[in-house]
Design an enzyme around this catalytic site. Structure first.
Site, PDB file in Angstrom:
ATOM      1  N   GLY A 248       8.394  36.805   4.148  1.00 37.81           N
ATOM      2  CA  GLY A 248       8.401  36.598   2.702  1.00 37.81           C
ATOM      3  C   GLY A 248       9.248  35.444   2.210  1.00 37.81           C
ATOM      4  O   GLY A 248       9.376  35.253   1.001  1.00 37.81           O
ATOM      5  N   GLU A 282       9.568  38.578  10.271  1.00 34.33           N
ATOM      6  CA  GLU A 282       8.123  38.250  10.370  1.00 34.33           C
ATOM      7  C   GLU A 282       7.761  37.120   9.405  1.00 34.33           C
ATOM      8  O   GLU A 282       6.979  37.322   8.481  1.00 34.33           O
ATOM      9  CB  GLU A 282       7.289  39.474   9.984  1.00 34.33           C
ATOM     10  CG  GLU A 282       7.540  40.734  10.755  1.00 34.33           C
ATOM     11  CD  GLU A 282       6.921  41.966  10.069  1.00 34.33           C
ATOM     12  OE1 GLU A 282       6.430  41.858   8.918  1.00 34.33           O
ATOM     13  OE2 GLU A 282       6.935  43.035  10.680  1.00 34.33           O
ATOM     14  N   PRO A 283       8.313  35.929   9.567  1.00 38.52           N
ATOM     15  CA  PRO A 283       8.000  34.854   8.631  1.00 38.52           C
ATOM     16  C   PRO A 283       6.659  34.202   8.918  1.00 38.52           C
ATOM     17  O   PRO A 283       6.304  33.977  10.079  1.00 38.52           O
ATOM     18  CB  PRO A 283       9.131  33.844   8.876  1.00 38.52           C
ATOM     19  CG  PRO A 283       9.511  34.057  10.302  1.00 38.52           C
ATOM     20  CD  PRO A 283       9.249  35.504  10.625  1.00 38.52           C
ATOM     21  N   CYS A 353     -19.655  26.176  -8.302  1.00 37.02           N
ATOM     22  CA  CYS A 353     -20.208  26.524  -9.606  1.00 37.02           C
ATOM     23  C   CYS A 353     -19.447  27.636 -10.289  1.00 37.02           C
ATOM     24  O   CYS A 353     -20.020  28.696 -10.586  1.00 37.02           O
ATOM     25  CB  CYS A 353     -21.668  26.894  -9.437  1.00 37.02           C
ATOM     26  SG  CYS A 353     -22.524  25.543  -8.653  1.00 37.02           S
ATOM     27  N   TYR A 382      -1.761  29.762   4.607  1.00 38.21           N
ATOM     28  CA  TYR A 382      -2.757  30.439   3.773  1.00 38.21           C
ATOM     29  C   TYR A 382      -3.775  29.460   3.189  1.00 38.21           C
ATOM     30  O   TYR A 382      -4.260  29.645   2.086  1.00 38.21           O
ATOM     31  CB  TYR A 382      -2.062  31.246   2.655  1.00 38.21           C
ATOM     32  CG  TYR A 382      -1.061  32.239   3.200  1.00 38.21           C
ATOM     33  CD1 TYR A 382      -1.488  33.347   3.914  1.00 38.21           C
ATOM     34  CD2 TYR A 382       0.314  32.068   3.024  1.00 38.21           C
ATOM     35  CE1 TYR A 382      -0.569  34.249   4.449  1.00 38.21           C
ATOM     36  CE2 TYR A 382       1.236  32.962   3.549  1.00 38.21           C
ATOM     37  CZ  TYR A 382       0.782  34.055   4.260  1.00 38.21           C
ATOM     38  OH  TYR A 382       1.685  34.946   4.782  1.00 38.21           O
TER      39      TYR A 382
HETATM   40  N1  LLP Z   1       4.770  40.589   7.337  1.00 37.92           N
HETATM   41  C1  LLP Z   1       3.851  41.304   6.657  1.00 37.92           C
HETATM   42  C2  LLP Z   1       3.706  42.732   6.930  1.00 37.92           C
HETATM   43  C3  LLP Z   1       3.063  40.666   5.693  1.00 37.92           C
HETATM   44  O1  LLP Z   1       2.146  41.371   5.021  1.00 37.92           O
HETATM   45  C4  LLP Z   1       3.220  39.283   5.439  1.00 37.92           C
HETATM   46  C5  LLP Z   1       2.404  38.587   4.440  1.00 37.92           C
HETATM   47  C6  LLP Z   1       4.184  38.576   6.200  1.00 37.92           C
HETATM   48  C7  LLP Z   1       4.949  39.270   7.127  1.00 37.92           C
HETATM   49  C8  LLP Z   1       4.429  37.099   6.029  1.00 37.92           C
HETATM   50  O2  LLP Z   1       4.808  36.739   4.747  1.00 37.92           O
HETATM   51  P1  LLP Z   1       5.298  35.230   4.479  1.00 37.92           P
HETATM   52  O3  LLP Z   1       6.531  35.002   5.322  1.00 37.92           O
HETATM   53  O4  LLP Z   1       4.201  34.314   4.852  1.00 37.92           O
HETATM   54  O5  LLP Z   1       5.581  35.207   3.032  1.00 37.92           O
HETATM   55  N2  LLP Z   1      -2.130  34.746   0.713  1.00 37.92           N
HETATM   56  C9  LLP Z   1      -0.863  34.716  -0.003  1.00 37.92           C
HETATM   57  C10 LLP Z   1       0.254  35.310   0.818  1.00 37.92           C
HETATM   58  C11 LLP Z   1      -0.011  36.722   1.290  1.00 37.92           C
HETATM   59  C12 LLP Z   1       1.059  37.280   2.168  1.00 37.92           C
HETATM   60  C13 LLP Z   1       0.626  38.583   2.774  1.00 37.92           C
HETATM   61  N3  LLP Z   1       1.546  39.157   3.679  1.00 37.92           N
HETATM   62  C14 LLP Z   1      -0.575  33.287  -0.455  1.00 37.92           C
HETATM   63  O6  LLP Z   1      -1.384  32.396  -0.190  1.00 37.92           O
HETATM   64  O7  LLP Z   1       0.433  33.036  -1.123  1.00 37.92           O
END
Ligand code: LLP
Length: 431
Positions: A248, A282-283, A353, A382
């Protein structure tokens, strides 16, 4: 008008001889070879991001499990596997992708609220490191499947700490009303649930409260809560040895200040580090976002009288974040503007469209014309993974650059090939 290249990390993207380059390779040269639009990633930058985070977290003993949903290309996964990263997966498909890219099963964490029986079975058979369980219902299913395989599965409970990540509602996951994790208030049920199951062993807890988090306060609140819960469960006789802190960590798309590796390490150091638990994060986004761009051609500059539209060949199916989350990506001309270039306001749109196929409104850019190339910054996370073929469009190429070398790491999947995926039943055949 802000500095055009402010969101392009100089080790990855810079102007050279009037042309935007990825490391040592001219983007217009790649465009000429693979066609536009395409994604382009810098291997050097991917490594730089991973190493900076690892350098901050290694001293705390925190393991990095890359959340591959951000960018699951085999080449990107291989690069991180070579760096020694583990991976966080959310589907059987991601398990396949991770293993085939050389990720070790014992470095795989499987998260997700809806794992199916066949996904759980595949994960157990592969011998992955950790299943993050999101409900008692899932726990019972894992027990049954592990039993049928003659195994005892170590499991980690994903708890829902009810902390507001202070991010976009669509990517918030840690509030009570979100579908994710098990409400801490329900953990009383564990004594009955877990102790009656012979094929699961509870070894840890996990949490992930959302994505694109820009402040450490919600993280600190979550980590402190996780420590409390872990200690409480230990006190109740569970052999809790692991805490998975989730991902996150936010990055700047616009004017924000990123959550740096030091910020993340400090949040962990002041809460859960050194308390006797094995720690993991979990980044996703923070490791890959700024190492990638989307390069698009300009098809038309449409003069609508009262305004100008830049109509691109990239569309919302290629990069859905602006349409889906009102996300901002800086847009940079590939040809370096010469001093004195006229500035103009454009609505930057794709050809699809629907009106949501809009990347930016009233954006001030150096004057552009049909045939120009534009690059969307911070598109490594993403972007390609969320793309689709809506409006019968090709899946676009992905390219990886390192120094003066480059390779297509996913080829274009043209519509002619996609048509072959469909089947017309005999009774409807006209040709
Ligand atoms: N761990 C779990 C359980 C998750 O669901 C996620 C992301 C992550 C780790 C990694 O999160 P990050 O470090 O990337 O923030 N599609 C959206 C983001 C959705 C994230 C979903 N889960 C966007 O484009 O902003």
């Amino acid at each position: 008008m802000h500095d055009l290249t402010r969101r392009l990390p100089p080790s990855a993207f810079h102007y050279l001889g009037g042309e935007l380059h990825c490391e040592g390779v001219s983007l217009s040269e790649i465009a000429a070879k693979v066609g536009t639009p395409f994604y382009c990633y810098s291997a050097t930058r991917l490594r730089e991001r991973y190493r900076a985070l690892a350098a901050a977290l290694d001293p705390l003993g925190v393991k990095i499990h890359y959340a591959m949903k951000a960018n699951g290309n085999q080449a990107v996964l291989s690069l991180f596997a070579l760096e020694g990263a583990g991976v966080d997966i959310v589907s059987g498909g991601e398990l396949n992708r991770a293993l085939s890219a050389g990720m070790l099963a014992e470095r795989v964490i499987f998260s997700g609220v809806g794992k199916t029986a066949s996904e759980i079975e595949a994960a157990l058979k592969a011998g992955i490191h950790q299943l993050n369980v999101e409900s008692f219902e899932e726990l019972r299913l894992i027990d049954a499947i592990a039993g049928s395989l003659g195994l005892v599965s170590e499991v980690v409970l994903r708890v829902n700490p009810d902390v507001d990540a202070e991010t976009h509602a669509k990517i918030t996951t840690g509030k009570k009303d979100n579908k994710f994790g098990i409400d801490i208030a329900l953990l009383d049920r564990l004594d009955n649930e877990v102790k009656s199951l012979e094929h699961v062993k509870l070894v840890g807890i996990a949490s992930h409260i959302g994505s694109q988090i820009m402040r450490t306060a919600p993280l600190i609140a979550t980590y402190a809560r996780l420590l409390e819960v872990a200690d409480m469960l230990k006190g109740r006789g569970f052999a809790i040895s692991r805490i998975d802190l989730g991902g996150g960590f936010g990055i700047p798309y616009e004017n924000q200040i990123e959550l740096s590796p030091t910020d993340i390490a400090d949040a962990i150091a002041t809460t859960v580090a050194g308390k006797g638990y094995a720690l993991a994060v979990e980044p996703g986004r923070t490791l890959v976002a700024d190492a990638g761009i989307l390069v698009s051609g300009v098809t038309y500059v449409k003069d609508a009288g009262h305004m100008q539209f830049a109509v691109l060949d990239a569309a919302m199916n290629d990069l859905v974040r602006p349409a889906m989350y009102d996300a901002h990506h800086d847009i940079v001309p590939v040809r370096e503007p010469v001093p004195g270039t006229q500035m103009t306001d454009y609505d930057v749109v794709g050809p699809i469209c629907e009106s949501s196929d809009t990347f930016a409104k009233r954006l001030t850019l150096p004057e552009i014309k049909s045939g120009d190339l534009l690059a969307f910054a911070t598109a490594g996370a993403y972007g390609a993974t969320m793309s689709s073929t809506y409006n019968a469009r090709d899946l676009i190429p992905e390219v990886l650059v390192e120094g003066s070398r480059w390779a297509t790491i996913r080829r274009r999947v043209p519509i002619a090939e996609q048509i072959g995926w469909d089947r017309v039943p005999d009774w409807l055949k006209t040709v």
